[in-house]
Design an enzyme around this catalytic site. Structure first.
Site, short mmCIF file in Angstrom:
data_model
loop_
_atom_site.label_atom_id
_atom_site.label_comp_id
_atom_site.label_asym_id
_atom_site.label_seq_id
_atom_site.Cartn_x
_atom_site.Cartn_y
_atom_site.Cartn_z
N HIS A 13 -0.86 17.20 -33.59
CA HIS A 13 -2.13 17.68 -34.17
C HIS A 13 -2.87 18.44 -33.09
CE1 HIS A 13 -5.93 16.65 -36.75
NE2 HIS A 13 -5.99 17.86 -36.22
N HIS A 28 -4.59 22.45 -32.45
CA HIS A 28 -4.92 23.83 -32.86
C HIS A 28 -4.84 24.69 -31.62
CE1 HIS A 28 -6.50 22.31 -36.74
NE2 HIS A 28 -6.81 21.25 -36.01
N HIS A 86 -5.15 18.47 -43.08
CA HIS A 86 -6.28 17.64 -42.69
C HIS A 86 -6.83 16.97 -43.94
CE1 HIS A 86 -6.01 19.95 -39.06
NE2 HIS A 86 -7.14 19.50 -38.54
N GLU A 98 -11.13 13.50 -42.53
CA GLU A 98 -11.79 13.66 -41.22
C GLU A 98 -13.28 13.44 -41.45
OE1 GLU A 98 -11.63 17.63 -39.55
OE2 GLU A 98 -12.16 16.93 -37.52
N ASP A 132 -6.11 17.57 -30.92
CA ASP A 132 -6.87 18.40 -31.86
C ASP A 132 -7.28 19.74 -31.21
OD1 ASP A 132 -7.86 18.95 -34.37
OD2 ASP A 132 -9.57 17.60 -34.26
N ASP A 133 -8.42 19.77 -30.54
CA ASP A 133 -8.93 20.99 -29.88
C ASP A 133 -9.34 20.60 -28.46
OD1 ASP A 133 -9.15 22.95 -32.29
OD2 ASP A 133 -10.07 21.08 -32.98
N1 ADE Z 1 -9.82 23.59 -36.99
C1 ADE Z 1 -9.76 23.35 -35.67
N2 ADE Z 1 -10.07 22.08 -35.43
C2 ADE Z 1 -10.34 21.49 -36.61
C3 ADE Z 1 -10.70 20.18 -37.01
N3 ADE Z 1 -10.90 19.19 -36.14
N4 ADE Z 1 -10.89 19.95 -38.32
C4 ADE Z 1 -10.72 20.94 -39.22
N5 ADE Z 1 -10.37 22.16 -38.89
C5 ADE Z 1 -10.17 22.45 -37.60
ZN ZN Z 2 -7.41 19.31 -36.49
#
Ligand code: ADE
Ligand code: ZN
Length: 329
Positions: free
Chosen positions: A11, A13, A191, A194, A272-273
Site C-alpha cells: 500500500h 502511492h 481503499h 479509511e 501509504d504516503d
Molecule cells: N491517495 C494517496 N493517499 C491516499 C490515501 N491515504 N487515501 C486515499 N487516497 C489516497
Molecule cells: Zn492509500
C-alpha cells in the site's frame, strides 16, 4: 535477526513518496512556481486535519512532475529508501488521472516509472509490480477511458486500485470499471474503510470483488464484517502512521493494528504516503514497537501476511516466505 525479515510493501502511492527536497529540486528543474520557498516552509504545510486536507497538498505538489525523468527520479528515490527499510517487494500505486488532468501524457507517466521498475530487483533488490489507481472523486466514464488507454499502450500494470476522497464516493460508483479490469485479467484492490463506513468495505468486497482492502480499519465498527474478514482471510493493508497523520486514529498508542492481528484478521503494515506521514515501512514498524510493544512474533506474522497477500509469482513468494521461516542467527 528480525531486522532482515523480508516485507512486501503493498500500500504505497508513488506520488506520496515525493520528499520536500525532491519537490523543490524538480520545481527548479522544470521552472514550476510553488507557494513554498524552502524545505522548511513546505514541511510546515504537512499538518493535516483529515484525508481531504492531505489530498489538496498531495495533488498540488504533483505539478513538479513534468517529464519522464521526473517520474523516474521519484521512483528511484523511493526504491532506494524502501530497500533500506527492509522492503523486498513493492506493489506501487500510481494515479494516472491526476497527471492527465494536468496535461501530462500517459506515456510520460508510464515510461518514466517503467524505465526504473524494469530493473528494480537488480538495482535495488526490490521486485516491483505496478498498479493503476483510479480517483473515486472523478467519474467512472473517465476511469474506463483511462483504463482502456493503459491497456492499449500495453502499460506494465498488474492491477487497478481505487483511491482519493472516500466519503460520498462509494464503491457502487465503479462497478463497470472493476468488471472491465477483471475481464482484462487484472488484479483488483481498493481503499475502503479509511474514513468511510463499514458498509463501504462490504460493498467493495461484494460489488467490486477486490482481492485486498486498502486500510479497512473502520471495519472494526461492524462485528459481522470482522467475522467475515477473518473467515475469508481478506488481506487488509493497514497504514498506522498515515491513520494518525490524517486523524483517523487519535494517537499511535491507540492504533488497532496489533489487536486486529491477534483477532485473526489478515492485516499487514505499509506506509501509504511516506513523505507526508512521517515515515517509511521501517518507521511504521518502529512506531508499533515503541508505542504498542510489538513482539518479534507479531512482526514475523506481519511480514508473512505482506508476502502472502502480494501478487508475486509463486516461486518468489515462496522463497521470501521461506526466509521468514528460516531460523535466525
Ligand atoms: N491517495 C494517496 N493517499 C491516499 C490515501 N491515504 N487515501 C486515499 N487516497 C489516497
Ligand atoms: Zn492509500
Amino acid at each position: 535477526m528480525t531486522s532482515t525479515l523480508p516485507f512486501a510493501e503493498l500500500h504505497l502511492h508513488l506520488e506520496g513518496t515525493l520528499e520536500p527536497e525532491l519537490v523543490l529540486e524538480l520545481a527548479r528543474r522544470n521552472a514550476v512556481d510553488l507557494p513554498f520557498r524552502d524545505v522548511d516552509s513546505l514541511r510546515r504545510a504537512y499538518a493535516f486535519a483529515d484525508l481531504q486536507s492531505f489530498l489538496d497538498l498531495y495533488y498540488a505538489n504533483m505539478a513538479v512532475l513534468q517529464r519522464p525523468e521526473d517520474f523516474a527520479d521519484m521512483t528511484r528515490a523511493y526504491l532506494t529508501r524502501a530497500a533500506a527499510s527492509g522492503v523486498r517487494h513493492a506493489e506501487i500505486m500510481v494515479d494516472p488521472q491526476a497527471h492527465l488532468a494536468r496535461g501530462v501524457p500517459l506515456e510520460t507517466v508510464v515510461d518514466g516509472i517503467a524505465s526504473v521498475l524494469a530493473t528494480s530487483e537488480r538495482d535495488h533488490g526490490v521486485s516491483t509490480l505496478l498498479i493503476a489507481a483510479f480517483l473515486r472523486d472523478r467519474d467512472e466514464d473517465e476511469a474506463l477511458d483511462v483504463l482502456d488507454r493503459l491497456l492499449a499502450l500495453d502499460a506494465p500494470i498488474v492491477g487497478i486500485g481505487l483511491d482519493s476522497a472516500e466519503v460520498g464516493n462509494p464503491p457502487s460508483k465503479f462497478v463497470r470499471l472493476f468488471d472491465r479490469a477483471r475481464t482484462a485479467g487484472l488484479h483488483r484492490v481498493a481503499h475502503a474503510g479509511e474514513e468511510g463506513p463499514p458498509s463501504y468495505v462490504v460493498d467493495t468486497l461484494d460489488l467490486l470483488q477486490v482481492e485486498r482492502i486498502d486500510h479497512g480499519i473502520r471495519s472494526l465498527d461492524d462485528d459481522a464484517l470482522v467475522a467475515r474478514l477473518v473467515a475469508d482471510q481478506v488481506p487488509l493493508t493497514v497504514c498506522p502512521l498515515s491513520n494518525v497523520a490524517l486523524r483517523a486514529v487519535d494517537r499511535i498508542e491507540d492504533h488497532p493494528v496489533l489487536t486486529m492481528l491477534d483477532c485473526g484478521l489478515h492485516v499487514s503494515v505499509h506506509s501509504d504516503d511516506p513523505a507526508y506521514f512521517g515515515g517509511y515501512l521501517d518507521d511504521n514498524l518502529a512506531a508499533l514497537t515503541t508505542a504498542l510493544g510489538m513482539t518479534d512474533e507479531q512482526r514475523r506474522r506481519l511480514a508473512a501476511h505482506s508476502i502472502q497477500a502480494s501478487f508475486l509469482p509463486a516461486d518468489r513468494r515462496d522463497a521470501l516466505l521461506a526466509e521468514i521461516d528460516a531460523p535466525s542467527d
